[in-house]
Design an enzyme around this catalytic site. Structure first.
Site, PDB file in Angstrom:
ATOM      1  N   GLN A 112      -1.065  67.533  22.046  1.00 25.14           N
ATOM      2  CA  GLN A 112       0.279  68.106  22.519  1.00 25.14           C
ATOM      3  C   GLN A 112       0.931  67.112  23.582  1.00 25.14           C
ATOM      4  O   GLN A 112       0.219  67.001  24.553  1.00 25.14           O
ATOM      5  CB  GLN A 112       0.031  69.306  22.924  1.00 25.14           C
ATOM      6  CG  GLN A 112       1.540  70.215  23.229  1.00 25.14           C
ATOM      7  CD  GLN A 112       1.168  71.656  23.803  1.00 25.14           C
ATOM      8  OE1 GLN A 112       0.633  71.931  24.785  1.00 25.14           O
ATOM      9  NE2 GLN A 112       1.915  72.615  23.069  1.00 25.14           N
ATOM     10  N   GLY A 113       2.196  66.776  23.661  1.00 24.37           N
ATOM     11  CA  GLY A 113       2.882  65.840  24.484  1.00 24.37           C
ATOM     12  C   GLY A 113       3.752  66.883  25.220  1.00 24.37           C
ATOM     13  O   GLY A 113       5.148  66.439  24.933  1.00 24.37           O
ATOM     14  N   SER A 139       3.735  68.543  28.753  1.00 21.54           N
ATOM     15  CA  SER A 139       3.524  68.626  30.277  1.00 21.54           C
ATOM     16  C   SER A 139       3.807  67.402  30.727  1.00 21.54           C
ATOM     17  O   SER A 139       3.132  66.160  30.256  1.00 21.54           O
ATOM     18  CB  SER A 139       2.168  68.802  30.508  1.00 21.54           C
ATOM     19  OG  SER A 139       1.898  70.360  30.326  1.00 21.54           O
ATOM     20  N   GLU A 172       1.799  81.003  19.550  1.00 14.78           N
ATOM     21  CA  GLU A 172       0.629  80.715  20.497  1.00 14.78           C
ATOM     22  C   GLU A 172       0.122  82.127  21.308  1.00 14.78           C
ATOM     23  O   GLU A 172      -0.884  82.408  21.420  1.00 14.78           O
ATOM     24  CB  GLU A 172       0.744  79.657  21.442  1.00 14.78           C
ATOM     25  CG  GLU A 172      -0.267  79.491  22.511  1.00 14.78           C
ATOM     26  CD  GLU A 172       0.129  78.205  23.563  1.00 14.78           C
ATOM     27  OE1 GLU A 172      -0.248  78.576  24.823  1.00 14.78           O
ATOM     28  OE2 GLU A 172       0.612  77.353  23.028  1.00 14.78           O
ATOM     29  N   SER A 174      -4.654  67.207  25.904  1.00 17.73           N
ATOM     30  CA  SER A 174      -6.040  67.291  25.442  1.00 17.73           C
ATOM     31  C   SER A 174      -6.006  66.350  23.904  1.00 17.73           C
ATOM     32  O   SER A 174      -5.329  66.599  23.309  1.00 17.73           O
ATOM     33  CB  SER A 174      -6.357  68.584  25.020  1.00 17.73           C
ATOM     34  OG  SER A 174      -6.094  69.650  26.256  1.00 17.73           O
TER      35      SER A 174
END
Lengths: 328, 394, 328, 394
Positions: free
Chosen positions: D128-129, D131, D246, D163
């Site tokens: 996931q990109g 932040s 989520e 992550s």
């Protein structure tokens, strides 16, 4: 698997709410602060007529034929409105009378004709009585043992009560019980119902603080726009949601006769106690000066939560029971 | 850094201890009304006659001109003397700790001459008229209006949380004298005679059953302009000077008493049975942990107070650090009485008076006020964050 | 009566601070993470030369002639900079050697020639050792009993340490101590010094969070303008201020030989432990993601606080000691 | 209200339990690098082959199209099977719980066809990109810029807290495609091939010694416009749709595992000696109190999850109440590991791995992430206060 009330259950909740709001307004009841009987006979009779005491009693015993689940929904509202009165003793006593086959006694309790105080054993034959005004019976409960005692001729020493709508007294009672049972389902029922009342208290105080945050303005804006209050309201809502849902789950588990019924009931009781004590305390704080006045209802929840936390077992008793219960 | 008392301080301590042993009343304080007022004023007079009124007030105003350390010593000796009443729970509190100090700092010679002796001698009860129902924590947004009419102010509005207004002679009153100015700039600080026509006092009952709090209603109450303290429209600054004093030493007495409360609670926990019924409550690890933390915390409160006094002694004025003590004390006071509720077993359900020996549930209910009165803890945390730590305002 | 440092004491603090900032930068020390000796001999020698180990040793014994008060001020800075190294064991050992009249040993310790690890008894002759790398002595402390042990020939089993700058190992030590004392002043000194280190940790983390609140911007403004963070910083500052002032008061009380010396020391230890554990934890949270990285120093304070909370007695030991101590 | 499982749900439970008993790996998960990736993908493939991938994904995309209740049953059976690894701690998490569901909701037919099968079969690792170091909790103020150049986007900037970026094939990436629009309106959601030229991945070591977190640097990385999911500049809404998913079921596995952790900790407290050395730790009232609260709280977490599922079943979409579960779970997770530090005695000073049987200090350090990652608790409380309770924004 579903944790939301059905249409029918929502209707029960709605009726109870409406009745509590019209007949049990805290503003009206405040006039009876400190009396030994705060719910007069007419009002009590009305609750009986609405079937509140008979909600979980089988139809063949003269009850409404619902279960502990609906009783818990009633108690959640009783807690939410800080409604005084011997609801717990009455409903448990009805079950005890039904279990013992005492149908006449059962009828008298369900009709509101005879009233039942709560007697908590303090030491030997010494009991702490609550809601004894107007009652000629008392339900004594200690773990899974429950007995209906006759209050005729019993001398009750009144005590100053922390909660002016929960009459408090002590008495020594030696006479044999009118009927008695030793049945774990009684203590499970007591745990769930007290948990439900505490969950209702937690829910109502969370809502009260949130409403105040929306309405009250300071420094030119609603106080609920300040993070300090907003975050406390969020925490209160989480505590209330946890307590309400866990209590409902526990009620279902008991009714379904699952192996984890004791575990769930004690978990609900432990959690709801904490939620109610925390939320009622923060609710006063969130209201500032006005929350500290006698006129405001915030303090009613504080002292009620302190009482219920110690009704049918202390917080420590229930924490120990939870740690000792089997998780599956 | 040292803990030494000077010879003078030591002598002061001995003198205080001896005097208290001989002069402390033994009867309990009447809980309300005229009897309470008479008791409080009589005790103030006894203090005055003994030379213990205005310990840290300047000598020229009838005080003893002593140090904050000596003031603290006095409170400590008072607590040690096992008094049947608490020091700050008195209708003389506002005069001694707010009204008087404000006049000393900002009053005219005439105002000082008229009022200060009466405060010290126990001849006048003062109350505080700052809070308003609409303003709450936003004190400066007060709405009680005062219009100049000749040589008088004509005041109309409402105040609330005015302790002892029902037995007071005078009031330190904040009024809005300029509605067009920014909210902090149009306020004046005036001395209001509580017997003026147009004043109505209504008692407010609190959740702890105390009725010392009052609402005060003003309907065209006339106050001479000579009663304005400081400049007209400069009342916010005048009030702030009192508040910084308040943060300095006014609450020392509470702190000293709280330490005594913890010791009483420890004794209680040794005597009572724990919730499991098998041991003294103090052997319950949860109770023991919280009691020892409470003991450490009241001790820290004293250390913080001494540090504050040391700082004031160097700079001459109490710094904003006093607000840290205020915040810490308020929440600690609550924690201690909430802990008491877990120690006293079924007694937690029996209501006691707010004041007295071996009582816990009344003070528990009263403790809710400690994080609300005089600015909620939210406000206190803002003050610490912004004025002490320099964090940006919102 | 005065709780603020004197000019002379402020000078000591200033010198210590400057030295710690230049010689003990955590960025430099980070390279030694996980080694069994994190302070090399040169650096240790420099501390000796600065007189840090001799601060509270009488001049006639070769010390600087200050007292526990100045030692505590040193430890406050050691804590504030999360400085690793066997400062506690060294300084306590110096006092033990002085008490025993072991002037040669004392000289070797003060000069940094011989290094002293800390040995905490775990079970019988089994010890938990910290900072054993480069040490040939160990100070074993248990209540008021303290002994200097010879590490020569002792086999040390290294353990993975929670704090990578506090080398951890276990060893079984059977040999007779080189010297030993049974003296309550040792445990008072240990309590005050550990409290001072913890108070320094609490202070530094409060400051770190406050600085971050001023510098870091989000949603177009400094994050310290948000009440949530602002209020946490306020609470941290209060905890730090309480811990720092109480520790100083305790040090003075011990030096003055007051009756309440034990009470004050244990109170300081209990309070500073709590303040350090709370503040270090919140400090990570306040920094958000960056505070969770290895590169940031926030975690150093977390693990150091966990170590110091359990150095020379557990939190429970000290809470019990405080409850047992006489308040006057 | 009922706790009954339908016949189908009961059959599902039995099926899952049987399958897990036969197919759960017995070896521990390799802690890092290519071995870890291979392990995670192999397990995903095993799940797929067994029919356990995409349990609540629609059938048309290769899922089983089952209910959230069945998804929860799966997690519970998985936890009961005493697995040697935790379910969400896998480099397949983002694909299964973020990337995949987003494509299902917002992707084009081509995007779905290309990517969904690979996710389910364990053939692609997603990261996931979202932040950025400068944005932090203010996610929408992201600065990584994408300029349209022909049929490609050219991306330059930096992401962080990504992550598994170091072992990922693809990334769900938020970029700013319109710098002039209000901050929520100029963002696009794109699929980024992690092997594109111009991408540099740097591992960040965390305080818990985990190196799965990465920074990702983009230097004129070219991404086909066909990789934009949803409309260009509508990426914020696309991302929010995933976040609400989520909050729905993605963290159920964590909750189920946390309940198992509490049971392990209770067992630990029965075996260990208390701090006073005289009894089992569980007889220390402070420990017992906190353990029983923890037990009640994880049980409540489950009740809240079931209530959430019930609500979603009626409305079709997860409500904002999921954020309450998120907030509650994060802090509870921390309380439990902090309690562990007080139970394990001197073991608290010995570092353990983050994952595994009978380890506490590694997970304690890791637990600090639970109130930071995916939006700090401050942000979560804002969301609960504003979106669930309707309190006014600041």
């Amino acid at each position: 698997m579903d944790l939301l009330p059905t249409e029918e259950q929502l209707e029960i909740i709605g009726t109870v709410k409406a009745q509590l709001e019209s007949d049990f307004s805290l503003n009206d009841l405040a006039e009876r602060d400190g009396r030994d009987q705060v719910i007069d006979d007419t009002l009590w009779q009305r609750c009986a007529e609405l079937g509140w005491f008979a909600l979980g009693i089988p139809e063949e015993d003269g009850g409404v034929g619902y279960s502990l689940v609906e009783e818990a929904l009633l108690f959640e509202e009783v807690g939410a409105h800080a409604t005084p009165g011997p609801f717990l003793a009455t409903i448990l006593a009805a079950h005890v009378a039904a279990d013992c086959g005492e149908s006449e006694l059962l009828g008298q309790i369900l009709s509101g004709e005879r009233r039942v105080a709560l007697a908590e054993p303090e030491d030997g034959n010494q009991y702490r009585l609550t809601d004894h005004g107007g009652a000629d019976l008392a339900l004594a409960i200690s773990g899974s043992r429950a007995a209906i005692l006759d209050l005729a001729g019993v001398e009750i020493t009144p005590e100053l009560s922390l909660d002016p709508l929960v009459p408090l007294g002590t008495a020594s009672i030696d006479s044999d019980p009118l009927c008695a049972v030793d049945d774990p389902s009684i203590s499970l029922r007591a745990s769930v119902l007290v948990a439900a009342e505490l969950a209702g208290i937690a829910r109502a105080t969370a809502e009260q603080s949130t409403e105040y945050g929306k309405d009250r303005e300071q420094f030119g804006r609603p106080v609920g726009s300040f993070q300090a209050l907003k975050h406390r309201c969020a925490d209160m809502a989480v505590r209330a949601d946890a307590a309400v849902n866990l209590t409902r789950l526990a009620a279902l588990s008991v009714v379904a006769g699952h192996d984890d019924a004791e575990f769930q009931s004690e978990a609900a009781r432990v959690l709801a106690t904490q939620a109610a004590l925390e939320n009622t305390t923060w609710n006063v704080q969130n209201h500032g000066g006005i929350g500290f006045t006698w006129e405001h209802t915030a303090h009613r929840y504080v002292t009620r939560a302190q009482f219920r936390a110690r009704t049918a077992g202390t917080p420590r008793d229930h924490r120990a029971a939870l740690l000792g219960a089997s998780a599956t | 850094m040292n803990l030494d008392l000077t010879a003078e301080e030591q002598a002061f301590r001995d003198e205080a201890s001896t005097w208290l042993a001989e002069n402390l009343p033994t009867e309990e304080r009447p809980p309300e009304g005229a009897e309470m007022r008479a008791f409080d004023l009589a005790w103030q007079r006894t203090l005055f006659d003994g030379g213990w009124a205005g310990i840290n007030w300047p000598v020229e105003y009838g005080g003893r001109g002593l140090s904050d350390i000596q003031q603290m010593i006095w409170y400590e000796e008072f607590a040690k003397a096992d008094p049947p009443f608490t020091l700050n729970n008195s209708c003389t509190f506002v005069g001694n700790n707010h009204g008087g100090p404000t006049l000393i700092l900002k009053g005219s010679d005439e105002q000082k001459a008229e009022h200060l002796p009466k405060i010290l001698k126990g001849e006048a009860v003062w109350c505080q008229g700052f809070s308003e129902p609409g303003a709450g924590s936003d004190l400066a947004s007060l709405n009680t209006k005062a219009v100049v009419d000749g040589d008088e102010l004509v005041v109309t509005g409402q105040k609330t949380w005015t302790s002892y207004a029902h037995v007071a002679d005078l009031q330190e009153l904040l009024v809005r004298t300029d509605s067009d100015a920014p909210k902090h700039k149009g306020i004046s600080w005036v001395i209001c005679d509580m017997r003026s026509p147009g004043i109505e006092v209504r008692e407010i009952e609190t959740m702890s059953h105390v009725t010392d709090f009052c609402e005060v209603f003003y309907d065209e109450v006339r106050i001479p302009l000579t009663n304005v303290v400081g400049e007209i429209n400069d009342g916010w600054r005048v009030a702030m000077s009192t508040l910084s004093f308040e943060r300095g030493t006014a609450f020392m007495a509470d702190q000293v008493e709280l330490a005594a409360t913890v010791e009483r609670l420890i004794a209680e926990a040794r005597e009572r049975t724990s919730a499991d019924g098998r041991r003294p409550a103090i052997e319950d690890e949860d109770i023991a942990k919280r009691l020892s933390m409470a003991r450490a915390e009241v001790t820290a409160l004293r250390a913080m107070t001494i540090a504050g006094i040391s700082r004031t002694a160097r700079t001459g004025i109490p710094g904003p650090e006093g607000s840290m003590i205020r915040l810490f004390h308020g929440e600690l006071h609550q924690r201690i009485y909430r802990l008491a509720m877990d120690i006293v077993g079924a007694e937690a359900l029996r209501l006691t008076p707010v004041d007295g020996e071996g009582v816990w549930t009344g003070p528990y209910l009263q403790s809710f006020a400690y994080t609300i009165g005089g600015g909620t803890t939210d406000i206190q945390r803002n003050i610490v964050g912004e004025r002490v730590l320099g964090l940006p305002r919102q």
